[in-house]
Write an enzyme that holds these catalytic residues in place. Structure first.
Site, mmCIF file in Angstrom:
data_model
loop_
_atom_site.group_PDB
_atom_site.id
_atom_site.type_symbol
_atom_site.label_atom_id
_atom_site.label_comp_id
_atom_site.label_asym_id
_atom_site.label_seq_id
_atom_site.Cartn_x
_atom_site.Cartn_y
_atom_site.Cartn_z
ATOM 1 N N GLU A 283 -0.325 -2.610 -9.966
ATOM 2 C CA GLU A 283 -0.368 -3.624 -8.913
ATOM 3 C C GLU A 283 0.930 -4.426 -8.869
ATOM 4 O O GLU A 283 1.478 -4.697 -7.792
ATOM 5 C CB GLU A 283 -1.561 -4.562 -9.113
ATOM 6 C CG GLU A 283 -2.926 -3.928 -8.857
ATOM 7 C CD GLU A 283 -3.060 -3.370 -7.460
ATOM 8 O OE1 GLU A 283 -2.332 -3.806 -6.544
ATOM 9 O OE2 GLU A 283 -3.886 -2.470 -7.272
ATOM 10 N N GLU B 44 0.830 -1.213 0.000
ATOM 11 C CA GLU B 44 0.000 0.000 0.000
ATOM 12 C C GLU B 44 0.864 1.262 0.000
ATOM 13 O O GLU B 44 0.563 2.224 -0.701
ATOM 14 C CB GLU B 44 -0.963 -0.006 1.196
ATOM 15 C CG GLU B 44 -1.997 -1.135 1.182
ATOM 16 C CD GLU B 44 -2.854 -1.154 -0.088
ATOM 17 O OE1 GLU B 44 -3.012 -0.100 -0.733
ATOM 18 O OE2 GLU B 44 -3.355 -2.233 -0.440
ATOM 19 N N HIS C 75 2.067 2.097 -3.467
ATOM 20 C CA HIS C 75 1.130 2.838 -4.330
ATOM 21 C C HIS C 75 1.298 4.345 -4.116
ATOM 22 O O HIS C 75 1.256 5.126 -5.061
ATOM 23 C CB HIS C 75 -0.320 2.457 -3.998
ATOM 24 C CG HIS C 75 -0.799 1.183 -4.639
ATOM 25 N ND1 HIS C 75 -0.682 0.916 -5.986
ATOM 26 C CD2 HIS C 75 -1.423 0.105 -4.100
ATOM 27 C CE1 HIS C 75 -1.223 -0.275 -6.259
ATOM 28 N NE2 HIS C 75 -1.661 -0.796 -5.132
HETATM 29 ZN ZN ZN Z 1 -2.619 -2.489 -4.778
#
Ligand code: ZN
Length: 263
Positions: free
Chosen positions: A182, A126, A129
């Site tokens: 991702e 996270e 990101h």
């Molecule tokens: Zn993600």
């Protein structure tokens, strides 16, 4: 498909910088001012927080300990000046990040991530990101590909930006990230947790747990991602260097021990 030169010209005409480079060296389209994007992230988080109960007991302290260990070893000068990482009451095994440094872990995820190294995998993913400015990139790409040039030219005000960011997303969890993002968050996140002294090999077990937890809505971080097999293969390709990072970290005193926090 628009040509790159056209994108650049468009960005120039908007007076914005068109391209940035992600921490893993990938060229990104970034049409929006990062402070505006961060502000939207903050607003979305405030709204989320008003509607969700924070877990302040053992789960909260456990994740805070893990997040602090990662934050302490982030590369110099990278990321927001302050991170807000919390556990919130929600049985779905999920997590998400918002620009500006907000990371939310659901209580349901704490049952799937079995130890501190698996949770560190999620927190690292996270944070990655956020560090890689994925929200800006996603919004920029979306504004060009799905709504067209005419709309982009009008997307200079805050309201239009908020609409773009929040389109179809509850609590401004923002647009779903792309598969490429991702994958990048997986690899960058692996480095982040390893650099803090966590065991990167736990990432493989985590994604297996996630796959078998399955059911219902796919979590943010599996929804647009290759299947768990592809995901594990990509992680294995980076495992050797991640293990080295982790060993170096542990040799210099980064030996996080968050699993012993009492209730
Ligand atoms: Zn993600």
């Amino acid at each position: 498909m628009m040509r790159k030169s056209m994108l650049s010209a468009l960005a120039l005409s908007l007076g914005l910088s068109a391209c940035t480079t992600s921490p893993l060296g990938r060229s990104q389209l970034s049409l929006f001012d990062s402070s505006e994007i961060d502000q939207q992230g903050q607003q979305a988080f405030e709204e989320y927080r008003q509607n969700h109960k924070q877990a302040t007991g053992r789960d909260g302290r456990y994740v805070t300990c893990i997040a602090d260990a990662i934050i302490d070893t982030l590369p110099e000068g990278q990321g927001p000046s302050k991170w807000t990482v919390g556990v919130y009451q929600d049985e779905e095994p999920n997590a998400f990040a918002l620009p500006g440094g907000y990371v939310v872990i659901n209580t349901g995820l704490m049952k799937v991530a079995k130890d501190q190294d698996q949770i560190a995998t999620v927190v690292g993913h996270e944070m990655a990101h956020v560090l890689a400015n994925h929200a800006n990139e996603r919004t920029s790409t979306q504004s060009l590909t799905s709504t067209g040039v005419g709309v982009v030219q009008s997307v200079t005000g805050n309201n239009a930006l908020a609409q773009l960011l929040g389109a179809g997303a509850q609590y401004g969890v923002l647009l779903p990230y792309s598969r490429r993002q991702e994958s990048e968050a997986d690899l960058l996140g692996l480095d982040l947790m390893a650099r803090a002294g966590f065991d990167p090999k736990a990432s493989i077990a985590l994604w297996q747990n996630m796959a078998s937890a399955g059911g219902g809505q796919p979590p943010e971080w599996v929804s647009t991602h290759p299947n768990s097999g592809e995901r594990s293969e990509a992680l294995k390709g980076r495992m050797q260097s991640a293990v080295q990072l982790s060993e170096q970290a542990r040799a210099t005193g980064h030996t996080p021990s968050c699993g012993n926090i009492s209730s």
